[in-house]
Structure formats: C-alpha cells, structure tokens
Scaffold this motif. Structure first.
Motif, mmCIF file in Angstrom:
data_model
loop_
_atom_site.group_PDB
_atom_site.id
_atom_site.type_symbol
_atom_site.label_atom_id
_atom_site.label_comp_id
_atom_site.label_asym_id
_atom_site.label_seq_id
_atom_site.Cartn_x
_atom_site.Cartn_y
_atom_site.Cartn_z
ATOM 1 N N PRO A 1 1.022 -1.104 -0.026
ATOM 2 C CA PRO A 1 -0.042 0.036 -0.103
ATOM 3 C C PRO A 1 0.818 1.193 -0.063
ATOM 4 N N ASP A 2 0.413 2.420 -0.586
ATOM 5 C CA ASP A 2 0.984 3.662 -0.489
ATOM 6 C C ASP A 2 0.725 4.253 0.866
ATOM 7 N N LEU A 3 1.922 4.420 1.447
ATOM 8 C CA LEU A 3 1.725 5.074 3.013
ATOM 9 C C LEU A 3 2.025 6.263 3.044
ATOM 10 N N THR A 4 2.252 7.220 1.838
ATOM 11 C CA THR A 4 2.848 8.508 1.959
ATOM 12 C C THR A 4 1.896 9.374 2.638
ATOM 13 N N ALA A 5 0.587 9.308 2.549
ATOM 14 C CA ALA A 5 -0.398 10.058 2.964
ATOM 15 C C ALA A 5 -0.600 9.946 4.439
ATOM 16 N N LEU A 6 -0.434 8.536 4.795
ATOM 17 C CA LEU A 6 -0.421 8.161 6.241
ATOM 18 C C LEU A 6 0.852 9.037 7.139
ATOM 19 N N LEU A 7 1.954 8.559 6.354
ATOM 20 C CA LEU A 7 3.074 9.289 7.171
ATOM 21 C C LEU A 7 3.018 10.764 7.383
ATOM 22 N N ASP A 8 2.358 11.381 6.234
ATOM 23 C CA ASP A 8 2.425 12.821 6.599
ATOM 24 C C ASP A 8 1.414 13.326 7.585
ATOM 25 N N ILE A 9 0.222 12.530 7.534
ATOM 26 C CA ILE A 9 -0.714 12.833 8.851
ATOM 27 C C ILE A 9 0.146 12.464 10.107
ATOM 28 N N ILE A 10 0.812 11.469 10.236
ATOM 29 C CA ILE A 10 1.380 10.907 11.471
ATOM 30 C C ILE A 10 2.450 12.196 11.873
#
Length: 140
Positions: free
Chosen positions: A15-24
């Motif tokens: 999965p693409d985790l880029t957006a999740l890492l930005d939010i974290i």
C-alpha cells in the motif's frame, strides 16, 4: 532517445503509505508543540518599589553568605566551600547556635541565578525568614 518501460497494469500488494506518514508527522509536530512542560516556582515576597525598601543595614548580620563566580562558589563568612552539601552543613551548624539568625547575602554579578535560588531555598528550609541581600547601587 530515452525509453520508459511500461509497468504492468496489475495492482501492487504494497500500500502507498505516503499520506499516512504525512498525517502522522503533522500530528506528532502538533503534540510536541502543545505539550506542557512543568514550571517550577518558589514564592518570594519582593518590595513594591526599589526606593521604598532600599536602605542601609543598621547592623551587620550574624551569618554572611556569599556567592562567587569561580570555584569554590559557596561562601560563609571568610570560609569558602567546594560543594553545596558542605556549605549546607556549615549553615545548619551556624544557624542552630543562634535563635532567629540574621543573614546577609552577597553575590557577584555573573553568578548564575540557579545558585541564588538554591541558596534561597536552603534558607527557606531552615525557616530563616529575613535576609538582607547586599547590592551595589546602580547609577541608572
């Protein structure tokens, strides 16, 4: 000419985790900036104005405490002490010999404030309520 290889049209199992890492990261920065640190305080009674309370001492104090910029920092009368614990024991011994000892405190200008607060805390623990703080007159 530069050739770009075409990728397969199949779905990737990663999965693409880029957006999740930005939010974290944003939440982490928010929590770090809003975290409260403990503020330590010591109650002191200060004079209302400098003209009203500044006066010449009528008699010399029995205990003369000094703070020096260079080692040894702590001073009691003419004696200087390397450690605060030795200085504390000397003050306790001197103050037990007297009832309501009068204390004068002198400090060099460049002494860190933490040393002054440590000494005032010790005087508060020993229930010495009145302390003369010796100062040089400032020509401002």
């Amino acid at each position: 000419m530069i050739r770009i290889e075409e990728q397969s049209s199949g779905f990737s199992m990663v999965p693409d985790l880029t957006a999740l890492l930005d939010i974290i990261f944003i939440v982490l920065v928010f929590l770090l900036l809003t975290a409260n640190s403990r503020v330590y305080q010591m109650d002191m009674d200060l004079p209302a104005t400098s003209q009203a309370q500044a006066s010449v001492a009528s008699e010399p104090a029995k205990l003369q405490l000094s703070l020096f910029q260079d080692n040894p920092i702590w001073g009691l009368g003419e004696q200087r002490y390397q450690t605060f614990s030795a200085f504390e024991q000397a003050i306790k011994q001197q103050s037990q010999d007297q009832t309501k000892p009068s204390v004068s405190l002198a400090s060099e200008r460049q002494v860190p404030v933490e040393h002054l607060l440590k000494m005032l805390e010790l005087l508060q623990q020993l229930e010495i309520e009145t302390t003369q703080i010796l100062m040089e007159k400032n020509n401002d």
